[in-house]
Write a protein that holds these residues in place. Structure first.
Motif, PDB file in Angstrom:
ATOM      1  N   HIS A  22      30.581  -4.431 -26.412  1.00 20.88           N
ATOM      2  CA  HIS A  22      29.622  -4.423 -27.500  1.00 20.88           C
ATOM      3  C   HIS A  22      30.176  -5.195 -28.697  1.00 20.88           C
ATOM      4  CE1 HIS A  22      32.206  -0.906 -28.397  1.00 20.88           C
ATOM      5  NE2 HIS A  22      32.049  -1.315 -29.647  1.00 20.88           N
ATOM      6  N   ALA A  23      29.319  -5.385 -29.673  1.00 22.00           N
ATOM      7  CA  ALA A  23      29.709  -5.938 -30.976  1.00 22.00           C
ATOM      8  C   ALA A  23      29.148  -5.014 -32.047  1.00 22.00           C
ATOM      9  CB  ALA A  23      29.146  -7.350 -31.147  1.00 22.00           C
ATOM     10  N   HIS A  24      29.610  -5.200 -33.263  1.00 19.05           N
ATOM     11  CA  HIS A  24      29.091  -4.434 -34.393  1.00 19.05           C
ATOM     12  C   HIS A  24      28.442  -5.377 -35.397  1.00 19.05           C
ATOM     13  CE1 HIS A  24      30.791  -0.517 -33.439  1.00 19.05           C
ATOM     14  NE2 HIS A  24      31.885  -1.144 -33.037  1.00 19.05           N
ATOM     15  N   ARG A  25      27.328  -4.940 -35.935  1.00 18.03           N
ATOM     16  CA  ARG A  25      26.643  -5.724 -36.974  1.00 18.03           C
ATOM     17  C   ARG A  25      27.417  -5.659 -38.295  1.00 18.03           C
ATOM     18  NH1 ARG A  25      21.588  -6.549 -34.749  1.00 18.03           N
ATOM     19  NH2 ARG A  25      21.069  -5.051 -33.139  1.00 18.03           N
ATOM     20  N   GLY A  46      30.800 -15.795 -29.911  1.00 22.08           N
ATOM     21  CA  GLY A  46      29.484 -16.399 -29.762  1.00 22.08           C
ATOM     22  C   GLY A  46      29.558 -17.792 -29.183  1.00 22.08           C
ATOM     23  N   THR A  47      30.751 -18.392 -29.231  1.00 26.23           N
ATOM     24  CA  THR A  47      30.976 -19.738 -28.702  1.00 26.23           C
ATOM     25  C   THR A  47      32.092 -19.745 -27.666  1.00 26.23           C
ATOM     26  OG1 THR A  47      30.341 -20.667 -30.844  1.00 26.23           O
ATOM     27  CG2 THR A  47      31.492 -22.131 -29.318  1.00 26.23           C
ATOM     28  N   LYS A  48      33.210 -19.133 -28.028  1.00 26.24           N
ATOM     29  CA  LYS A  48      34.364 -19.125 -27.122  1.00 26.24           C
ATOM     30  C   LYS A  48      34.948 -17.720 -27.035  1.00 26.24           C
ATOM     31  CE  LYS A  48      37.723 -20.711 -30.599  1.00 26.24           C
ATOM     32  NZ  LYS A  48      37.068 -20.152 -31.710  1.00 26.24           N
ATOM     33  N   LYS A  49      35.762 -17.529 -25.994  1.00 21.97           N
ATOM     34  CA  LYS A  49      36.402 -16.225 -25.840  1.00 21.97           C
ATOM     35  C   LYS A  49      37.911 -16.386 -25.808  1.00 21.97           C
ATOM     36  CE  LYS A  49      35.227 -16.181 -20.953  1.00 21.97           C
ATOM     37  NZ  LYS A  49      34.588 -15.428 -19.879  1.00 21.97           N
ATOM     38  N   GLN A  50      38.580 -15.318 -26.202  1.00 27.16           N
ATOM     39  CA  GLN A  50      40.041 -15.286 -26.214  1.00 27.16           C
ATOM     40  C   GLN A  50      40.480 -13.875 -25.857  1.00 27.16           C
ATOM     41  OE1 GLN A  50      41.831 -16.924 -29.715  1.00 27.16           O
ATOM     42  NE2 GLN A  50      43.894 -16.374 -29.086  1.00 27.16           N
ATOM     43  N   PHE A 100      24.710  -8.543 -24.354  1.00 24.54           N
ATOM     44  CA  PHE A 100      25.378  -9.806 -24.703  1.00 24.54           C
ATOM     45  C   PHE A 100      24.380 -10.876 -25.132  1.00 24.54           C
ATOM     46  CE2 PHE A 100      27.708 -13.785 -23.860  1.00 24.54           C
ATOM     47  CZ  PHE A 100      28.806 -13.554 -24.676  1.00 24.54           C
ATOM     48  N   ALA A 101      23.215 -10.953 -24.496  1.00 24.28           N
ATOM     49  CA  ALA A 101      22.199 -11.948 -24.891  1.00 24.28           C
ATOM     50  C   ALA A 101      21.732 -11.674 -26.318  1.00 24.28           C
ATOM     51  CB  ALA A 101      21.027 -11.928 -23.912  1.00 24.28           C
ATOM     52  N   GLU A 102      21.568 -10.408 -26.669  1.00 26.27           N
ATOM     53  CA  GLU A 102      21.185 -10.049 -28.034  1.00 26.27           C
ATOM     54  C   GLU A 102      22.294 -10.433 -29.016  1.00 26.27           C
ATOM     55  OE1 GLU A 102      20.205  -6.077 -30.708  1.00 26.27           O
ATOM     56  OE2 GLU A 102      20.050  -5.931 -28.526  1.00 26.27           O
TER      57      GLU A 102
END
Length: 130
Positions: A48-51, A71-75, A122-124
């Motif tokens: 998840h992510a947090h707003r 949102g663009t790359k992962k690490q 994830f799409a949201e």
């Protein structure tokens, strides 16, 4: 704020080490503390992510990986030292996996639990980042 490893003070002593987390170390005042433990082999946490909420994660015992997506790359960050933590500001997708046996993740959060702050799809999340 950016993703950042933060080294905590470590007081070494022959009787055992002590690390301290005081209010000036983090860029937020924590409102909630929780911990993950007894995570089964192969299981994943987070997702998840947090707003609004920011978090600081510490491996109190053992190790685990934190996959961060901006949102663009992962690490991937491996946490395995009780005197070092990972600052995750709001707006980053996170997944925790590869917990070692006995791995414990301590989380200090900038807010109390509010379900509406979570982005669990994830799409949201990708739409949120635009």
């Amino acid at each position: 704020m950016m993703i950042k490893r933060i080294k905590l003070p470590k007081i070494e002593d022959r009787r055992g080490n002590l690390s301290v987390l005081e209010k000036d170390i983090l860029p937020f005042e924590f409102k909630r503390v929780y911990y993950l433990y007894d995570v089964p082999s192969g299981a994943s946490r987070g997702g998840h992510a947090h707003r609004e909420q920011s978090e600081f994660l510490i491996a109190l015992s053992g190790s685990f990986d934190v996959l961060i997506h901006d949102g663009t790359k992962k690490q991937t960050y491996t946490l395995n030292k009780p005197d070092e933590g990972l600052l995750i500001p709001n707006g980053y997708w996170r997944e925790l996996d590869n917990f070692s046996s006995g791995g414990i993740c301590l989380v200090l959060a900038s807010a109390v639990f509010v379900e509406a702050d979570y982005i669990r799809d994830f799409a949201e999340f990708l739409q949120f980042k635009k």
